[in-house]
Design a protein around this motif. Structure first.
Motif, short mmCIF file in Angstrom:
data_model
loop_
_atom_site.label_atom_id
_atom_site.label_comp_id
_atom_site.label_asym_id
_atom_site.label_seq_id
_atom_site.Cartn_x
_atom_site.Cartn_y
_atom_site.Cartn_z
N SER A 194 0.80 -1.23 0.00
CA SER A 194 0.00 0.00 0.00
C SER A 194 0.83 1.27 0.00
O SER A 194 0.28 2.36 -0.21
N ALA A 195 2.13 1.13 0.25
CA ALA A 195 2.97 2.33 0.43
C ALA A 195 2.83 3.29 -0.76
O ALA A 195 2.81 4.50 -0.57
N ASP A 196 2.72 2.75 -1.98
CA ASP A 196 2.57 3.65 -3.13
C ASP A 196 1.28 3.38 -3.91
O ASP A 196 1.20 3.61 -5.11
N ALA A 197 0.25 2.89 -3.20
CA ALA A 197 -1.01 2.58 -3.89
C ALA A 197 -1.96 3.77 -3.87
O ALA A 197 -1.95 4.58 -2.96
N ASP A 198 -2.80 3.85 -4.91
CA ASP A 198 -3.83 4.88 -4.98
C ASP A 198 -5.12 4.43 -4.29
O ASP A 198 -5.86 5.24 -3.75
N ARG A 238 -5.84 -9.63 20.91
CA ARG A 238 -6.41 -8.86 19.80
C ARG A 238 -5.40 -8.73 18.66
O ARG A 238 -4.21 -8.49 18.90
N ASN A 239 -5.87 -8.88 17.44
CA ASN A 239 -5.04 -8.59 16.28
C ASN A 239 -5.13 -7.10 15.95
O ASN A 239 -6.14 -6.45 16.27
N PRO A 240 -4.11 -6.56 15.30
CA PRO A 240 -4.21 -5.16 14.86
C PRO A 240 -5.33 -5.00 13.84
O PRO A 240 -5.61 -5.92 13.07
N ASP A 241 -6.01 -3.85 13.87
CA ASP A 241 -7.01 -3.53 12.85
C ASP A 241 -6.28 -2.89 11.68
O ASP A 241 -5.88 -1.72 11.74
N ILE A 242 -6.07 -3.67 10.64
CA ILE A 242 -5.26 -3.22 9.51
C ILE A 242 -5.91 -2.04 8.80
O ILE A 242 -5.24 -1.06 8.44
N LEU A 243 -7.22 -2.11 8.65
CA LEU A 243 -7.95 -1.01 7.99
C LEU A 243 -7.74 0.30 8.76
O LEU A 243 -7.47 1.34 8.15
N ALA A 244 -7.85 0.24 10.07
CA ALA A 244 -7.66 1.45 10.88
C ALA A 244 -6.22 1.96 10.73
O ALA A 244 -5.99 3.17 10.66
N GLU A 245 -5.27 1.05 10.67
CA GLU A 245 -3.86 1.46 10.49
C GLU A 245 -3.67 2.14 9.14
O GLU A 245 -2.95 3.14 9.04
N LEU A 246 -4.30 1.59 8.11
CA LEU A 246 -4.18 2.18 6.77
C LEU A 246 -4.74 3.59 6.76
O LEU A 246 -4.15 4.51 6.18
N LYS A 273 -2.44 6.14 8.38
CA LYS A 273 -1.24 6.55 7.64
C LYS A 273 -1.52 6.79 6.16
O LYS A 273 -0.64 6.71 5.32
N ARG A 274 -2.76 7.11 5.85
CA ARG A 274 -3.20 7.31 4.47
C ARG A 274 -2.33 8.36 3.75
O ARG A 274 -2.05 9.42 4.28
N ARG A 275 -1.94 8.04 2.52
CA ARG A 275 -1.20 9.01 1.71
C ARG A 275 -2.20 10.01 1.12
O ARG A 275 -3.38 9.70 0.98
N LYS A 334 -14.30 3.57 11.47
CA LYS A 334 -13.12 3.13 10.73
C LYS A 334 -12.46 4.26 9.96
O LYS A 334 -11.27 4.21 9.67
N GLY A 335 -13.24 5.26 9.57
CA GLY A 335 -12.66 6.42 8.88
C GLY A 335 -12.27 6.15 7.44
O GLY A 335 -11.50 6.92 6.85
N CYS A 336 -12.80 5.09 6.84
CA CYS A 336 -12.46 4.82 5.43
C CYS A 336 -13.36 5.66 4.51
O CYS A 336 -14.30 6.30 4.96
N ASP A 337 -13.03 5.66 3.22
CA ASP A 337 -13.75 6.49 2.26
C ASP A 337 -15.04 5.84 1.78
O ASP A 337 -16.00 6.53 1.45
N LEU A 338 -14.99 4.52 1.75
CA LEU A 338 -16.13 3.76 1.22
C LEU A 338 -16.26 2.49 2.05
O LEU A 338 -15.25 1.88 2.40
N LEU A 339 -17.48 2.13 2.37
CA LEU A 339 -17.72 0.87 3.08
C LEU A 339 -18.69 0.03 2.26
O LEU A 339 -19.78 0.50 1.91
#
Ligand code: C5P
Length: 225
Positions: free
Chosen positions: A86-90, A125-133, A136-138, A168-173
């Motif tokens: 994801s480091a350089d993903a759109d 508990r496992n880390p919430d990957i979506l929340a981490e993304l 650190k969103r580009r 979750k703070g994502c753009d689309l669910l």
């Protein structure tokens, strides 16, 4: 032929279900087939995107053509692979069913049957990957989450989904109604698409590749604005 409207877009899709080991032969897992995530990756590639598919465990599925495929078994492996890709993903689409918990430790040897009662399994508990993304969103990166919601009514499902989108703070669910033979291990999906800008629309029951088309259309529209 599909439109090449995702040309130039770098996308990451996660798919399948993680397995959290208890010992060398046993795990805690879930019923995700991986079909929806694979359909999302396949459709994006057909529409011209540069696609990395991070795949956890799935039923037997053909490798989608023209897609970079990375395998990840556990939530922690999936997390590393998704962050790297994801480091350089759109666009990042988290379609994987990531285990919320894992056994606190993995036994080195197969756990033996004993005369005494078995030890309880302790979970962490496992880390919430979506929340981490999201954290650190580009700039310009679009992050899409999935929610499998059970509810007594459509209204219940939507209420839970709206709360989850905010949390979750994502753009689309992408919301799937699950339960009684819906979504998991079946060929068809239905649900809702909710955007952080307040758009809400139903996704009518259709194939997982139809659903993938609707999700990419929505992502495309969102990024065009
Ligand atoms: O909270 P819930 O598990 O329902 O959220 C589902 C969404 O969060 C999915 O997009 C899933 O891929 C993602 N998720 C994650 N890391 C977890 C659990 C879920 O990225 N540990």
């Amino acid at each position: 032929a599909l439109p090449r409207d995702l040309e130039g877009l770098r996308v990451v899709v996660s798919a399948g279900g993680t397995r959290e080991p208890l010992d060398p032969v046993r795990y805690l897992g879930n019923r995700s087939s991986g079909k929806q995530g694979y359909a999302l990756a396949r459709t994006a590639a057909q529409r011209g995107a540069d696609v990395t598919l991070v795949a956890a465990h799935t039923v037997a599925l053909p490798d989608p053509t023209g897609v970079r495929l990375v395998h990840a078994g556990t939530a922690e492996q999936l997390r590393d692979a998704v962050h790297e890709a994801s480091a350089d993903a759109d666009v990042v689409v988290m379609a994987a069913a990531v285990a919320d918990f894992r056994p606190a430790s993995k036994a080195d040897h197969k756990i033996k049957k004993t005369d005494r009662d078995p030890d309880p399994v302790t979970l962490v508990r496992n880390p919430d990957i979506l929340a981490e993304l999201v954290a650190k969103r580009r700039d310009g990166q679009t992050i899409v989450g999935f929610a499998a919601e059970t509810g007594d009514s459509g209204a219940d499902v939507l209420d839970h989904a709206r709360a989850k989108l905010k949390r979750k703070g994502c753009d689309l669910l992408v919301v799937n109604a699950v339960g009684e033979g819906k979504a998991f291990e079946v060929e068809e999906n239905s649900g809702w698409l909710l955007s952080a800008t307040g758009d809400e629309r139903p996704i009518t029951l259709g194939s997982k590749s139809q659903m993938a088309t609707e999700v990419w259309d929505a992502i495309h529209t969102l990024r065009d604005r």
